[in-house]
Design a protein around this motif. Structure first.
Motif, PDB file in Angstrom:
ATOM      1  N   TYR A 170       3.645  -0.540  -2.145  1.00 30.60           N
ATOM      2  CA  TYR A 170       3.468  -1.973  -1.902  1.00 30.60           C
ATOM      3  C   TYR A 170       3.769  -2.359  -0.454  1.00 30.60           C
ATOM      4  CZ  TYR A 170       2.591  -3.269  -6.759  1.00 30.60           C
ATOM      5  OH  TYR A 170       2.021  -3.422  -8.005  1.00 30.60           O
ATOM      6  N   ARG A 171       4.181  -1.404   0.356  1.00 34.33           N
ATOM      7  CA  ARG A 171       4.303  -1.668   1.787  1.00 34.33           C
ATOM      8  C   ARG A 171       2.925  -1.950   2.390  1.00 34.33           C
ATOM      9  NH1 ARG A 171       7.422   3.552   3.884  1.00 34.33           N
ATOM     10  NH2 ARG A 171       5.966   4.468   2.374  1.00 34.33           N
ATOM     11  N   ARG A 172       1.889  -1.459   1.719  1.00 35.02           N
ATOM     12  CA  ARG A 172       0.527  -1.649   2.219  1.00 35.02           C
ATOM     13  C   ARG A 172      -0.074  -2.899   1.566  1.00 35.02           C
ATOM     14  NH1 ARG A 172      -1.222   4.306   0.097  1.00 35.02           N
ATOM     15  NH2 ARG A 172       0.484   5.501   1.052  1.00 35.02           N
ATOM     16  N   PRO A 173      -0.468  -3.894   2.354  1.00 40.59           N
ATOM     17  CA  PRO A 173      -1.037  -5.122   1.773  1.00 40.59           C
ATOM     18  C   PRO A 173      -2.218  -4.863   0.844  1.00 40.59           C
ATOM     19  CG  PRO A 173      -0.540  -5.454   4.086  1.00 40.59           C
ATOM     20  CD  PRO A 173      -0.335  -3.988   3.814  1.00 40.59           C
ATOM     21  N   ASN A 174      -3.042  -3.864   1.176  1.00 39.29           N
ATOM     22  CA  ASN A 174      -4.204  -3.610   0.324  1.00 39.29           C
ATOM     23  C   ASN A 174      -3.789  -3.056  -1.036  1.00 39.29           C
ATOM     24  OD1 ASN A 174      -3.386  -1.157   1.427  1.00 39.29           O
ATOM     25  ND2 ASN A 174      -5.451  -0.313   1.467  1.00 39.29           N
ATOM     26  N   TYR A 175      -2.604  -2.418  -1.113  1.00 38.90           N
ATOM     27  CA  TYR A 175      -2.128  -1.931  -2.409  1.00 38.90           C
ATOM     28  C   TYR A 175      -1.707  -3.104  -3.277  1.00 38.90           C
ATOM     29  CZ  TYR A 175       0.140   1.050  -5.844  1.00 38.90           C
ATOM     30  OH  TYR A 175       0.476   1.676  -7.012  1.00 38.90           O
ATOM     31  N   TRP A 176      -1.032  -4.060  -2.686  1.00 46.69           N
ATOM     32  CA  TRP A 176      -0.670  -5.268  -3.437  1.00 46.69           C
ATOM     33  C   TRP A 176      -1.924  -5.977  -3.939  1.00 46.69           C
ATOM     34  CZ3 TRP A 176      -1.702 -10.176  -0.964  1.00 46.69           C
ATOM     35  CH2 TRP A 176      -1.474 -11.265  -1.812  1.00 46.69           C
ATOM     36  N   SER A 178      -4.724  -4.792  -4.799  1.00 42.17           N
ATOM     37  CA  SER A 178      -5.367  -4.081  -5.911  1.00 42.17           C
ATOM     38  C   SER A 178      -4.420  -3.851  -7.093  1.00 42.17           C
ATOM     39  CB  SER A 178      -5.925  -2.735  -5.434  1.00 42.17           C
ATOM     40  OG  SER A 178      -4.905  -1.936  -4.870  1.00 42.17           O
ATOM     41  N   HIS A 179      -3.142  -4.186  -6.935  1.00 38.86           N
ATOM     42  CA  HIS A 179      -2.164  -4.051  -8.022  1.00 38.86           C
ATOM     43  C   HIS A 179      -1.281  -5.294  -8.063  1.00 38.86           C
ATOM     44  CE1 HIS A 179      -3.311   0.056  -6.809  1.00 38.86           C
ATOM     45  NE2 HIS A 179      -3.152   0.365  -8.080  1.00 38.86           N
ATOM     46  N   PRO A 180      -1.862  -6.453  -8.344  1.00 38.83           N
ATOM     47  CA  PRO A 180      -1.135  -7.718  -8.211  1.00 38.83           C
ATOM     48  C   PRO A 180      -0.301  -8.125  -9.419  1.00 38.83           C
ATOM     49  CG  PRO A 180      -3.401  -8.166  -8.787  1.00 38.83           C
ATOM     50  CD  PRO A 180      -3.286  -6.667  -8.651  1.00 38.83           C
ATOM     51  N   HIS A 181      -0.414  -7.392 -10.541  1.00 37.22           N
ATOM     52  CA  HIS A 181       0.242  -7.851 -11.763  1.00 37.22           C
ATOM     53  C   HIS A 181       1.146  -6.782 -12.381  1.00 37.22           C
ATOM     54  CE1 HIS A 181      -2.559 -11.073 -11.330  1.00 37.22           C
ATOM     55  NE2 HIS A 181      -3.593 -10.377 -11.734  1.00 37.22           N
ATOM     56  N   ILE A 182       2.225  -7.243 -12.978  1.00 34.51           N
ATOM     57  CA  ILE A 182       3.130  -6.401 -13.768  1.00 34.51           C
ATOM     58  C   ILE A 182       3.168  -6.979 -15.181  1.00 34.51           C
ATOM     59  CG2 ILE A 182       5.500  -5.540 -14.012  1.00 34.51           C
ATOM     60  CD1 ILE A 182       5.825  -6.340 -10.965  1.00 34.51           C
ATOM     61  N   ASP A 194       3.168 -12.082 -11.602  1.00 34.31           N
ATOM     62  CA  ASP A 194       2.306 -11.979 -10.425  1.00 34.31           C
ATOM     63  C   ASP A 194       3.164 -11.612  -9.215  1.00 34.31           C
ATOM     64  OD1 ASP A 194       0.140 -12.751 -11.989  1.00 34.31           O
ATOM     65  OD2 ASP A 194       0.475 -14.876 -11.586  1.00 34.31           O
ATOM     66  N   VAL A 195       2.838 -10.487  -8.594  1.00 31.47           N
ATOM     67  CA  VAL A 195       3.623  -9.984  -7.469  1.00 31.47           C
ATOM     68  C   VAL A 195       3.490 -10.920  -6.268  1.00 31.47           C
ATOM     69  CG1 VAL A 195       3.932  -8.072  -5.853  1.00 31.47           C
ATOM     70  CG2 VAL A 195       3.376  -7.609  -8.260  1.00 31.47           C
ATOM     71  N   PHE A 196       4.626 -11.298  -5.685  1.00 31.24           N
ATOM     72  CA  PHE A 196       4.590 -12.176  -4.514  1.00 31.24           C
ATOM     73  C   PHE A 196       5.298 -11.596  -3.303  1.00 31.24           C
ATOM     74  CE2 PHE A 196       8.666 -13.408  -6.387  1.00 31.24           C
ATOM     75  CZ  PHE A 196       9.476 -13.650  -5.289  1.00 31.24           C
ATOM     76  N   ALA A 197       6.065 -10.500  -3.469  1.00 32.51           N
ATOM     77  CA  ALA A 197       6.775  -9.917  -2.334  1.00 32.51           C
ATOM     78  C   ALA A 197       7.190  -8.489  -2.641  1.00 32.51           C
ATOM     79  CB  ALA A 197       8.007 -10.748  -1.973  1.00 32.51           C
ATOM     80  N   ALA A 198       7.409  -7.712  -1.574  1.00 27.52           N
ATOM     81  CA  ALA A 198       7.958  -6.359  -1.685  1.00 27.52           C
ATOM     82  C   ALA A 198       8.702  -6.080  -0.385  1.00 27.52           C
ATOM     83  CB  ALA A 198       6.856  -5.333  -1.899  1.00 27.52           C
ATOM     84  N   GLN A 199       9.821  -5.400  -0.478  1.00 26.91           N
ATOM     85  CA  GLN A 199      10.633  -5.168   0.719  1.00 26.91           C
ATOM     86  C   GLN A 199      11.626  -4.050   0.483  1.00 26.91           C
ATOM     87  OE1 GLN A 199      14.284  -8.105   0.796  1.00 26.91           O
ATOM     88  NE2 GLN A 199      12.438  -9.322   0.425  1.00 26.91           N
TER      89      GLN A 199
END
Length: 274
Positions: A170-176, A178-182, A194-199
């Motif tokens: 999820y460090r890569r914006p394009n991964y978020w 294409s994988h926006p939901h848990i 709905d994923v809104f952040a990763a760090q």
């Protein structure tokens, strides 16, 4: 003599490394067997981790929490599949099972457990077998119904991508993108976050805060999560939201962890009819 001692030390180091490697491989294989069995017992064979699921039309992100999730038949194909998960069958093997966690098109497809501490499932699989791969488990101090402001779920960062070994992508914006939901399957229905952040977050940061109740602390949490996120999301949390925090090791010590954060989308979730 000195050269002989050095060679012996090097041989011991090599032997130690090989032993550690083979133990790790053995644990990984045994862990995979346990989780393959979980998939069979739960009836989750239909959740194909390698296929691309046709996305349903996006539900709008809600800034307020409705009284309950939607009760009409779901249109989301992922929810339709997750409704087939048999949690009762899993509990016949282990009563600590509280749900099932799934991120489409990833390896995250596991039973979710909760114990009376955060230590046991670090070194035991969902079947309570002693294994370094551990399990996916909820913070023991959290309520299992995701009703709190921040609910934390832990899993190991496995080198082969198992457990939470893909969260660092999820460090890569394009991964978020294409994988926006848990998704979390529970007895009461299916929750979509709905994923809104990763760090990368310190274990002493507010991200690991529990019992957050005041408006000020909630605003501080949201601001911290957004300010240090690897990407900028169009999913905007509010103090009325319920947040899910997925946590795993970075591989560089225990002080910092990879975290992926999502907010509960009530409109896109599904509540089973009473």
């Amino acid at each position: 003599m000195k050269k002989y001692i050095i060679n012996c030390i090097l041989a011991l180091i090599l032997l130690f490394g090989l032993t550690k490697f083979f133990i790790s491989e053995r644990d990984s294989q045994r862990s995979q067997l346990d989780y393959d069995q979980a998939v069979q017992i739960a009836g989750a064979q239909h959740m194909d981790q390698d296929s691309q699921t046709e996305p349903a039309e996006e539900a709008p992100i809600q800034n307020t929490i409705p009284q309950e999730t939607t009760a009409h038949p779901p249109e989301d194909p992922v929810i339709l599949e997750l409704l087939k998960i048999d949690l009762d069958a899993l509990r016949e093997e282990n009563e600590d099972v509280i749900g099932w966690i799934y991120i489409p098109d990833t390896k995250v497809n596991y039973p979710l457990l909760q114990w009376t501490d955060n230590e046991f499932y670090l070194e035991h699989t969902w079947k309570q077998s002693n294994n370094a791969s551990g399990a996916i488990f909820m913070e023991y101090q959290n309520k299992p119904d995701f009703s709190e402001f921040n609910t934390i779920i832990y899993g190991h960062n496995m080198r082969n991508g198992d457990m939470f070994g893909t969260l660092h992508y999820y460090r890569r914006p394009n991964y978020w993108e294409s994988h926006p939901h848990i998704y979390i399957a529970m007895d009461q229905g299916i929750l979509r976050f709905d994923v809104f952040a990763a760090q990368s977050a310190s274990i002493k940061s507010i991200i690991y805060g529990l019992g957050i109740e005041t408006e000020q602390r909630k605003e501080e949490f949201i601001r911290f999560a957004q300010d240090y996120s690897f990407f900028e999301s169009n999913v905007i949390p509010t103090t009325e939201d319920h947040i899910l925090t997925l946590s795993t090791c970075t591989g560089a010590g225990h002080a910092n962890r990879w975290v992926v954060l999502g907010i509960l989308n009530q409109e896109a979730s599904y509540k089973r009819p009473a």
